[in-house]
Motif scaffolding. Structure first.
Motif, mmCIF file in Angstrom:
data_model
loop_
_atom_site.group_PDB
_atom_site.id
_atom_site.type_symbol
_atom_site.label_atom_id
_atom_site.label_comp_id
_atom_site.label_asym_id
_atom_site.label_seq_id
_atom_site.Cartn_x
_atom_site.Cartn_y
_atom_site.Cartn_z
ATOM 1 N N VAL A 111 40.978 -34.601 58.934
ATOM 2 C CA VAL A 111 40.366 -34.981 57.658
ATOM 3 C C VAL A 111 39.495 -33.838 57.139
ATOM 4 N N ARG A 114 41.603 -30.738 55.914
ATOM 5 C CA ARG A 114 42.170 -30.930 54.576
ATOM 6 C C ARG A 114 41.089 -30.855 53.509
ATOM 7 N N CYS A 163 36.991 -48.995 57.537
ATOM 8 C CA CYS A 163 37.983 -47.926 57.395
ATOM 9 C C CYS A 163 39.274 -48.218 58.157
ATOM 10 N N TYR A 164 39.172 -48.461 59.452
ATOM 11 C CA TYR A 164 40.365 -48.747 60.234
ATOM 12 C C TYR A 164 39.969 -49.484 61.511
ATOM 13 N N GLU A 289 38.045 -41.032 50.614
ATOM 14 C CA GLU A 289 39.437 -41.454 50.441
ATOM 15 C C GLU A 289 40.358 -40.704 51.404
ATOM 16 N N GLY A 290 40.005 -39.451 51.731
ATOM 17 C CA GLY A 290 40.791 -38.712 52.713
ATOM 18 C C GLY A 290 40.684 -39.313 54.105
ATOM 19 N N PRO A 293 42.265 -43.956 53.126
ATOM 20 C CA PRO A 293 42.965 -43.907 51.840
ATOM 21 C C PRO A 293 42.830 -45.160 50.979
ATOM 22 N N HIS A 294 42.555 -46.315 51.587
ATOM 23 C CA HIS A 294 42.419 -47.535 50.788
ATOM 24 C C HIS A 294 41.083 -47.601 50.050
ATOM 25 N N SER A 296 39.303 -46.292 47.415
ATOM 26 C CA SER A 296 39.337 -45.498 46.190
ATOM 27 C C SER A 296 37.930 -45.330 45.622
#
Length: 313
Positions: A111, A114, A163-164, A289-290, A293-294, A296
């Motif tokens: 992450v 990028r 997040c996850y 978001e990186g 991704p959900h 926004s």
């Protein structure tokens, strides 16, 4: 009344009523801080702090109200500066992330890579700590984002963004009998010395809850805050380990065997924590978001404004 006085009372409270430390942090003198606080108290007609001689020993009831307002005012001033920075140069600035070792070591590298490629002029700072330290860094302004599994939900001052979800695995030396258990059970794990996370870290609460629910008391011989430390001692055959599944890499951990344990424990949720009503630069939304991704920008803005704190996974 002036902003300098609000900064002084806020910093004194943040430093545990240590006027000397507050003065050093504000690059001023201790008598100057004391004088400004006295002047503010005189103008308001109240005592903000209880004193014992010259020493501050507590915050008064009206003082707590003053400090809450001071914090809001100073935060709004910081937001004003952020607005100016946002429109002056949206791709230049600083992003400070506070997180735990597991997130920093196993989840964030790609992450961050990028993000740095997309925003080369943003200075990225990564601070590690236990979950409560991570949250406190955001609350005191030394970090913009907290990423952790525990503790964030305990702070009402933070907006919580899931997040996850993740779960756990058991690791052991390659020939250890636990790797052949079919199916893997909590009873089988409890027969061996156990190495796992410290109580404050990485879903340890779910581990304790699972064993307690079966009336088991595993022999925990070592706890650590670092997944790599746990793996090292498992390699030495001092016990079997319970790890976050994300912390096991077959390529890097060739001296360990692994068996998935997701069926034995409740899933844990990693969350992002942000100060309520904080103004975030565009690149902060891009980082969030990186990572998730959900999440926004519109969803995060709504949560910050009070429109909800659980956008779901």
């Amino acid at each position: 009344m002036n902003l300098q006085q609000l900064r002084y009372v806020h910093e004194v409270a943040r430093r545990g009523l240590n006027v000397s430390e507050a003065a050093d942090a504000l690059f001023t003198s201790q008598p100057g801080v004391s004088k400004q606080i006295r002047q503010l108290e005189s103008e308001l007609g109240i005592e903000i702090f209880t004193r014992h001689g010259k020493r501050l020993v507590a915050v008064t009831e009206p003082g707590r109200a003053v400090l809450a307002i001071a914090e809001r005012v100073l935060r709004d001033l910081d937001n004003l500066q952020q607005v100016g920075d946002e429109f002056a140069n949206e791709a230049v600035g600083r992003l400070s992330i506070a997180t735990t070792h597991t997130q920093a070591r196993y989840v964030l590298p790609d992450v961050i890579r990028r993000f740095m490629q997309r925003y080369p002029q943003v200075k990225l700072e990564l601070h590690q700590g236990n979950p409560r330290q991570v949250c406190e860094m955001v609350l005191d302004g030394s970090a913009d984002i907290a990423i952790a599994t525990e503790a964030i939900a305990e702070y009402d001052e933070l907006v919580m963004l899931p997040c996850y979800q993740w779960n756990r695995c058991v690791v052991a030396t390659p020939r250890h009998p636990i790797l052949q258990a079919a199916p893997l059970t909590l009873e089988a794990i409890a027969r061996y010395p156990l190495i796992t996370y410290d109580d404050a870290f990485t879903g340890r609460g779910q581990i304790n809850k699972a064993f307690l629910g079966r009336g088991l008391k595993p022999k925990v011989v070592l706890t650590a805050i670092d997944s790599d430390v746990i793996k090292k001692y498992v390699e030495m055959d001092l016990g079997i380990g319970i790890l976050a599944r994300m912390a096991y890499d077959p390529a890097e951990d060739r001296r360990l065997g692994m068996v998935d344990a997701a069926h034995l424990f409740e899933s844990s949720t990693t969350r992002i924590g942000l100060r309520r009503r904080a103004w975030l630069r565009a690149y902060v939304y891009a980082f969030i978001e990186g990572f998730a991704p959900h999440l926004s920008r519109r969803m995060v803005e709504a949560a910050l404004a009070g429109g909800g704190t659980d956008p779901g996974l």
